[in-house]
Scaffold this motif. Sequence first.
Motif, short mmCIF file in Angstrom:
data_model
loop_
_atom_site.label_atom_id
_atom_site.label_comp_id
_atom_site.label_asym_id
_atom_site.label_seq_id
_atom_site.Cartn_x
_atom_site.Cartn_y
_atom_site.Cartn_z
N VAL A 60 1.99 -16.30 -14.47
CA VAL A 60 3.58 -16.74 -14.62
C VAL A 60 3.68 -17.00 -16.19
O VAL A 60 3.52 -18.31 -16.38
N CYS A 61 4.43 -16.26 -16.75
CA CYS A 61 4.70 -16.60 -18.25
C CYS A 61 6.29 -16.87 -18.69
O CYS A 61 7.20 -15.85 -18.21
N SER A 62 6.56 -17.98 -19.12
CA SER A 62 7.80 -18.17 -19.61
C SER A 62 8.21 -17.23 -20.57
O SER A 62 7.38 -16.39 -21.24
N ILE A 117 2.38 -11.52 -14.30
CA ILE A 117 1.47 -10.43 -14.25
C ILE A 117 0.23 -10.66 -13.28
O ILE A 117 0.11 -11.79 -13.10
N HIS A 118 -0.19 -9.46 -12.61
CA HIS A 118 -1.08 -9.82 -11.32
C HIS A 118 -2.18 -8.81 -11.89
O HIS A 118 -2.14 -7.50 -12.18
N PHE A 119 -3.51 -9.21 -11.69
CA PHE A 119 -4.69 -8.32 -11.79
C PHE A 119 -5.05 -8.24 -10.60
O PHE A 119 -5.79 -9.58 -9.93
N ARG A 120 -5.62 -7.18 -9.97
CA ARG A 120 -6.03 -7.05 -8.45
C ARG A 120 -7.66 -7.02 -8.30
O ARG A 120 -8.28 -6.30 -9.12
N GLY A 223 -0.23 -22.78 -21.65
CA GLY A 223 1.27 -22.35 -21.62
C GLY A 223 1.90 -21.54 -20.42
O GLY A 223 3.00 -21.13 -20.24
N MET A 224 0.85 -21.06 -19.63
CA MET A 224 1.17 -20.19 -18.21
C MET A 224 0.76 -21.05 -17.06
O MET A 224 -0.01 -21.73 -17.22
N LYS A 225 1.49 -20.71 -16.08
CA LYS A 225 0.91 -21.22 -14.77
C LYS A 225 0.01 -20.03 -14.42
O LYS A 225 0.44 -18.84 -14.12
N VAL A 226 -1.10 -20.35 -13.74
CA VAL A 226 -2.14 -19.25 -13.31
C VAL A 226 -2.46 -19.66 -11.94
O VAL A 226 -2.67 -20.84 -11.36
N SER A 227 -2.93 -18.66 -10.92
CA SER A 227 -3.12 -18.83 -9.75
C SER A 227 -4.82 -19.39 -9.45
O SER A 227 -5.24 -20.06 -8.54
#
Length: 267
Positions: A60-62, A117-120, A223-227
């Motif tokens: 999740v990128c601002s 952005i999502h990587f599967r 700087g990003m929120k990552v899962s």
Amino acid sequence: TATTEIYTLSLHDTLPIWSAHCTRNSSTTGRSPTGCAAASIPASPTPTSNQMKTMCVILVCSADVRPDRKTLAACHEANPHGAGVAWREDGVVRWFKGLEPDDLEILLPELSGEIVIHFRWASVGEVTPKLCHPFPVSAKATTRLSGHARAVLFHNGTWCQWRETLRRMPKHRMPDGLLSDSRVAASLVDLCGMDTLDRLPGRWVFFDRDFTELYGDWREWRGMKVSNLGFTYGLSTRPSLFAPKDTQSADSQPFLDFSDTCGNSDT
């Protein structure tokens, strides 16, 4: 309120970890989906912290942050079954999916505002661009590779009881064709409301034209929120810190009883 713990990934990265049900990045304007009765889905057990995560990653990128080429390549190496991105434009959410790092490197500089952005990693469903994320939050949750909607859904994790929930959904609302747990969840949220995500396992992003909500445990990274941080092994020789895996057994994961919440299923 969210609780914060500090873990150290390397000499340069410090990672606050949130354990809140969601994080809203901007205020809501307009109508949000109405929620089902929360008691209808039992709360998911807390995952154990010593187990490794093996499926998908979400960034999740601002508006002022974009992942560099090395980060995109590392996410793809760890989750090679296709990427997708969503952004806001002209009052709607737009998406592209079935992408490779080269595609993203060209596309991302053209996008303004917050993006996801999502990587599967195909833990559920076929390896096909159509089952890449996101899915529009709608009755049929289309598998189109591009489009626009009021809101879309991203998922990192595995929901084992999705087939049972699908069986209980009204037949005229069931997604058909290629299926996955995440696609069924997008249809379910359209039917029952975004509060449903509080009761489903994994980490979720509900990306609306007006706001963003995160569900589950998230990391702050560059700087990003990552899962999760499973992809970072490709960026450092030091061991990476993985997010907890969703460890619920199939029997303990929730399914929705529609007769008590969203209306009776078809007979």
